[in-house]
Design an enzyme around this catalytic site. Structure first.
Site, PDB file in Angstrom:
ATOM      1  N   GLU A   1       0.810  -1.218   0.000  1.00 55.83           N
ATOM      2  CA  GLU A   1       0.000   0.000   0.000  1.00 55.83           C
ATOM      3  C   GLU A   1       0.848   1.276   0.000  1.00 55.83           C
ATOM      4  O   GLU A   1       0.782   2.109   0.908  1.00 55.83           O
ATOM      5  CB  GLU A   1      -0.954  -0.003   1.199  1.00 55.83           C
ATOM      6  CG  GLU A   1      -1.974  -1.134   1.153  1.00 55.83           C
ATOM      7  CD  GLU A   1      -2.899  -1.175   2.341  1.00 55.83           C
ATOM      8  OE1 GLU A   1      -3.928  -1.866   2.276  1.00 55.83           O
ATOM      9  OE2 GLU A   1      -2.597  -0.513   3.369  1.00 55.83           O
TER      10      GLU A   1
ATOM     11  N   GLU B   1      -6.743  -7.302  -1.194  1.00 53.92           N
ATOM     12  CA  GLU B   1      -7.276  -7.267   0.169  1.00 53.92           C
ATOM     13  C   GLU B   1      -8.681  -6.682   0.155  1.00 53.92           C
ATOM     14  O   GLU B   1      -8.951  -5.714  -0.550  1.00 53.92           O
ATOM     15  CB  GLU B   1      -6.429  -6.377   1.093  1.00 53.92           C
ATOM     16  CG  GLU B   1      -5.044  -6.859   1.406  1.00 53.92           C
ATOM     17  CD  GLU B   1      -4.328  -5.910   2.362  1.00 53.92           C
ATOM     18  OE1 GLU B   1      -5.024  -5.167   3.100  1.00 53.92           O
ATOM     19  OE2 GLU B   1      -3.092  -5.897   2.374  1.00 53.92           O
TER      20      GLU B   1
END
EC number: 3.2.1.23
Length: 660
Positions: free
Chosen positions: A148, A304
């Site tokens: 991320e 995710e």
């Protein structure tokens, strides 16, 4: 990915948080749920390199071998999102620094300064060691760099970043005269006489130079991308498998993912619902469509999402029965060929111990576990559509650089919100049953019947030329207010607003007329607007509706302009709900776009070789008709056109081309 050609199912697995006796149970439960891919190693740097240059791969060797024996593939991560304590102790000057000058300490997650040479060296070293060791392991089918990027830190104001920023500016402008001209530094006496005088745009007495801040945002995104490329290239020297990183498309506004998408082998995304939003399933679809667009239409990985509640929102609302299934299959409907979660097993310690998981803390007797197993079976049933694609004839313009510029200081109204307008237009299209791509305004637009631009404050010259050519060749454009106002360096083009769009819109704006807090205006067609109005003079466009009251009374509020073989619409205020639906519908009808509103039923088509796979997801509390017949992959049964989509349920109907 090499290996099995089927939709993947699994998630983020953190065996280092558990004793080895739990590993056996984890693997058994993963097999029960149909898990075939897990991401490992994401936060394991301190275990894999306990001292600088000293590596210990024993734990990783064992768990990868165990997963392989269980026929579970591995997405192997580099652990560089969380440098170990020894790194912070040895290189304290590498810490990220906030705009206010505060160094960020060890003890959380995230990145140190992306421009730190010590960080780059350490990160590429462990990436290379991992690739050298596991490149030939048959379990490893994918490499996962970092985690991320841009979350929680994008911009760092440390000394290394300032030096790197100066180098970036030299490359971009070549001379100080060019930089001073681009930034307009004669304003407020900000002119620079040496490159070393240029600092990062730290917190100052009042508004900073907007061009300075915009370039620092560009630099910061590029600096993170260089970190990714350095690790990727270190892995590629040893490993043949595809390499990715998990984007936060639609959630992390500080990274220009159009540039990033070309650097990964497979686009991957993390997505988490804003749990308290009543229409969060629409925002989920928007994020999925944006991710598919970044992938240029190719299948992508949902790296995710959550089985139920997350742990970091103000109120972490649990998902209701069936919601996880609808969420997961909505991502698959919009192009995902992998449905993965954070995380496999719920934690007992640390900041994310209240985050949901495939294996919840309530264990095998829980509803959530039963839903996890059932979802694994659903994902396995999607195997026939693996590799199929989603087509869209309507697009929304999306440009991170324009967003960065609009969000800077001292705009005409604090109520200008580019994200809100894009979400509003997307929701109106979703309610019409229209599948949407997102596009950069300078990208190829020839495949689209309509391109909406709800918030395009900054338009560069090439993008403006591209939009004009699209309309001239028969396309339909639809702009909302405060678009086309500035160019590359947040500079206003000569002449009245909207400089880059005057000709294609057939109008000029003599003055912005923002509204007071809570103020509304009425249009001549009865619609109600808020936030904004313009003082418009027509230069070829036709007024479709006027302001019936407010500061722009009598002036055009909705316009349409024929331009070449196409047309351009302009909406000068913020419409909502049914009012915005009406505007969007009128634009779609003008371009002869087919659409079929189905109420609470989300309908998306993935096109395969001779077969359409029609996802029908009922988000409502009532059964709904969907008018399609074929074979439902999820139940392995035929459905007739008069069979309803049950409340809260999903079906995926395979329809042969040419079949009604």
């Amino acid at each position: 990915m090499p290996g099995r050609q089927t939709v993947r199912f699994g998630g983020d697995y953190n065996p280092e948080q558990w004793p080895r006796e739990v590993w056996d149970e984890d693997i058994r439960l993963m097999q029960d749920a149909g898990v075939n891919l897990v991401s490992i190693g994401i936060f394991s740097w301190a275990l894999l390199e306990p001292e600088e240059g000293v590596y210990d791969f024993a734990m990783l060797d064992e768990i990868i071998d165990r997963l392989h024996a269980a026929d579970i593939d591995v997405d192997l991560a580099t652990p560089t999102a969380s440098p170990p304590a020894w790194f912070y102790r040895r290189y304290p000057h590498s810490r990220a620094v906030t705009r206010d000058g505060m160094p960020l300490a060890f003890g959380s997650r995230g990145i140190v300064s992306p421009s730190s040479p010590e960080y780059r060296r350490a990160a590429t070293a462990i990436a290379a060691k991992l690739a050298e060791r596991y490149a030939q392991h048959p379990a490893v089918v994918l490499w996962h760099v970092h985690n991320e990027y841009g979350t929680p830190v994008t911009e760092s104001y440390d000394d290394a970043s300032v030096t790197a920023f100066q180098t970036w500016l030299r490359k971009r402008y070549a001379s100080l005269d060019a930089l001073n001209a681009a930034w307009g530094t004669n304003f407020w006496g900000q002119r620079y006489g040496a490159w070393e005088e240029i600092d990062a745009p730290r917190t100052s007495g009042t508004a900073s130079n907007p061009a300075h801040r915009l370039d620092f945002a560009r630099f910061s995104s590029a600096a993170l991308l260089e970190c990714f490329k350095a690790e990727r290239d270190a892995i590629r020297e040893h490993a043949p498998q595809p390499i990715t990183t998990n984007f936060m498309a639609g959630m992390c506004p500080s990274v220009d993912l159009w540039r990033w998408a070309d650097e990964v082998d497979i686009v991957a995304n993390d997505h988490y619902l804003s749990a308290e939003q009543p229409d969060n399933h629409i925002h989920l679809s928007r994020a999925a469509d944006l991710t598919r667009s970044l992938a240029r239409g190719k299948p992508w990985i949902l790296m995710e999402h959550s089985t139920s509640a997350v742990n970091w929102q103000p109120r972490n609302i649990a998902k209701r029965p069936g919601e996880m299934r609808r969420n997961s299959l909505a991502h698959a409907a919009r192009g995902a060929d992998a449905v993965l979660f954070f995380q496999v097993r719920a934690g007992q310690k640390g900041a994310e111990k209240f985050h949901s998981a495939l294996i919840p803390q309530a264990g095998e007797t829980s509803r959530k576990w039963r839903e996890s197993v059932a979802l694994g079976a659903d994902v396995a049933a999607l195997a026939p559509l693996f590799g199929s694609r989603v087509d869209a004839r309507v697009a929304i313009a999306w440009d991170w650089e324009s967003f960065w510029a609009q969000d800077l200081d001292w705009r005409p109204s604090v109520d200008l919100d580019h994200r809100e307008r894009i979400e509003a237009f997307y929701a109106a299209l979703w309610r019409r049953g229209v599948t949407v791509d997102f596009v950069h305004p300078a990208a190829d637009l020839t495949g689209y019947d309509v391109v909406f631009a709800p918030a395009l404050y900054l338009i560069e010259d090439d993008a403006a030329a591209n939009l004009r050519e699209y309309a001239a060749q028969g396309g339909t454009l639809a702009f909302s207010y405060f678009s086309g106002i500035v160019s590359t360096n947040d500079d206003v083009p000569t002449g009245p607003y909207p400089g880059q769009l005057r000709d294609v819109l057939g109008l000029v704006i003599e003055e912005f007329l923002p509204l007071r807090a809570g103020e509304q205006v009425t249009l001549s067609d009865g619609r109600r607007g808020r936030v904004w109005s313009d003082d418009i003079e027509l230069r070829g466009a036709t007024s479709v509706a006027e302001f019936a009251d407010g500061p722009g009374v009598g002036r055009p509020a909705v316009t349409k302009h024929s331009f070449g073989d196409g047309a351009a619409w302009y909406l000068a205020t913020a419409l909502d709900g049914a009012d915005l639906d009406g505007f969007v519908t009128r634009v779609l009808d003008s371009a002869a776009v087919d659409y079929s509103p189905l109420g609470d039923v989300e309908s998306v088509v993935r096109r395969g070789d001779g077969v359409d796979y029609v996802f029908q997801i009922n988000h409502g509390a009532q059964d709904a008709g969907a008018g399609i017949s074929g074979h439902d992959l999820l139940t392995d049964k035929s459905v007739a056109s008069d069979d309803p989509v049950r409340a809260g349920s999903v079906r995926v109907v395979a329809v042969r081309h040419g079949q009604p």
